[in-house]
Scaffold this motif. Structure first.
Motif, short mmCIF file in Angstrom:
data_model
loop_
_atom_site.label_atom_id
_atom_site.label_comp_id
_atom_site.label_asym_id
_atom_site.label_seq_id
_atom_site.Cartn_x
_atom_site.Cartn_y
_atom_site.Cartn_z
N TYR A 86 0.83 -1.20 0.00
CA TYR A 86 0.00 0.00 0.00
C TYR A 86 0.87 1.25 0.00
CZ TYR A 86 -3.87 3.12 1.10
OH TYR A 86 -4.80 4.13 1.04
N ARG A 90 0.18 3.96 -3.01
CA ARG A 90 -0.53 5.22 -2.76
C ARG A 90 0.41 6.26 -2.16
NH1 ARG A 90 -4.62 6.32 -5.28
NH2 ARG A 90 -5.58 7.50 -3.60
N VAL A 149 -7.76 -6.39 -1.29
CA VAL A 149 -7.22 -5.03 -1.25
C VAL A 149 -6.27 -4.82 -2.43
CG1 VAL A 149 -5.79 -3.40 0.04
CG2 VAL A 149 -7.48 -4.79 1.24
N LEU A 153 -6.68 -2.06 -5.39
CA LEU A 153 -5.65 -1.09 -5.78
C LEU A 153 -5.35 -1.20 -7.27
CD1 LEU A 153 -3.17 -1.40 -2.78
CD2 LEU A 153 -4.58 0.59 -3.33
N ASP A 203 -9.88 3.70 4.04
CA ASP A 203 -8.67 2.97 3.69
C ASP A 203 -7.97 2.45 4.95
OD1 ASP A 203 -9.27 3.80 1.15
OD2 ASP A 203 -7.21 4.32 0.65
N LEU A 207 -7.25 -1.52 5.79
CA LEU A 207 -5.91 -2.06 6.02
C LEU A 207 -5.80 -2.72 7.39
CD1 LEU A 207 -3.78 0.89 4.60
CD2 LEU A 207 -4.17 -1.32 3.51
N GLU A 282 0.47 2.11 -8.87
CA GLU A 282 -0.63 1.54 -8.10
C GLU A 282 -1.12 0.24 -8.71
OE1 GLU A 282 -4.67 3.13 -5.90
OE2 GLU A 282 -3.88 4.26 -7.61
N GLY A 286 -0.69 -3.28 -6.72
CA GLY A 286 -1.90 -4.03 -6.41
C GLY A 286 -1.83 -5.46 -6.90
#
Length: 301
Positions: A86, A90, A149, A153, A203, A207, A282, A286
């Motif tokens: 992550y 991001r 997740v 992403l 978010d 997580l 991203e 992901g």
């Protein structure tokens, strides 16, 4: 500052590549597993010392719990994959991501505390029933959530790459310093401020939840034994110490991921290039998260 970020990111990337190419990552994994087993045996001795009322036993017990959490996190784990991935995907600040890493580790300890408390005093479950539930049900569920997740992403990155208006005018219209087109005044890609905006509570909850759903087996071991010894509060303190030990690794992973991402973006010539490359990062991160989590899920099914 930009050159320092690029240099630090390059050093981290070279270090990670060296770990994989030399097989040092496998050696690190074996070392972590051996230390985890040794620490668990030492924990059993520390619990006996606590029961006997030995001086200094509590401090030794807390230190061993922290060490167990550290070695547990140093091995294969979904928390590092999710937090690190992550952070690469991001544009979230290092302090915020470190806070999420700490919160997820403590929430994982809280899951173990709630499971043992409910299992022993409400549902009447045995130790085998609780550990079996954690390994056979919660572990694959957690890996599946992490994979979801990752897919989310990847989808968000792919959607940003396929933005209709952005790509229809990208070649004919040049972006200005504020990211807006100098011809039509539209934003053909996410503005830098949008990329750098910290993620919201959804978010964060996503997580933390994906990590916390699987309780640490070491925390279960300590909590069940201390409950049987009549010192459950000590077990709670030990579980939280394990959470802090786990966090010491995941926070380091969070900072490394942010540094690698920012170092890569710092090498790009301006905000327009960052806006184009960020969705690619991203998307790639992901996919990696989804593949690694899926592999872990298959390994425990």
């Amino acid at each position: 500052m930009r050159r320092a970020l690029i240099l630090l990111a390059a050093l981290l990337a070279v270090g990670l590549a060296a770990l994989v190419l030399t097989g040092a990552d496998d050696m690190l994994l074996r070392w972590a597993m051996e230390e985890q087993r040794d620490t668990q045996n030492a924990l059993a001795r520390a619990l006996r010392a606590l029961r006997a009322g030995d001086p200094g036993a509590m401090a030794a017990f807390a230190a061993l719990c922290f060490a167990y959490g550290f070695f547990h996190a140093a091995g294969p784990g979904h928390g590092k994959i999710l937090i690190g991935g992550y952070g690469a995907a991001r544009r979230v600040g290092p302090w915020r991501l470190s806070g999420i890493a700490l919160l997820s580790s403590l929430a994982q300890a809280l899951t173990a505390i709630l499971l043992v408390a409910a299992g022993l005093w409400v549902l009447g479950w045995s130790r085998e029933r609780m550990t079996g539930l954690a390994e056979d049900s919660f572990a694959p569920l957690s890996f599946a959530l992490v994979a979801l997740v990752g897919l989310w992403l990847a989808w968000r990155g792919a959607r940003a790459l396929g933005g209709g208006h952005a790509h229809a005018h990208a070649r004919a219209h040049a972006p200005g310093p504020d990211g807006l087109c100098t011809t039509c005044g539209h934003a053909h890609a996410p503005a830098p401020a949008d990329l750098e905006r910290a993620t919201g509570w959804r978010d964060t909850a996503m997580l933390v939840g994906a990590v916390a759903v699987r309780p640490c087996t070491g925390a279960l071991f300590v909590l069940i034994l201390t409950a049987q010894m009549g010192i459950f509060a000590t077990g709670i303190a030990g579980a939280l110490a394990m959470g802090l030990g786990t966090a010491s690794v995941t926070v380091a992973v969070a900072i490394a991921a942010v540094t690698l991402r920012e170092g890569a973006l710092a090498s790009l010539p301006g905000s327009a290039a960052i806006a184009r490359v960020q969705p690619m990062i991203e998307l790639g991160a992901g996919i990696v998260i989804a593949l690694l989590a899926g592999r872990l899920a298959l390994g425990v099914i």
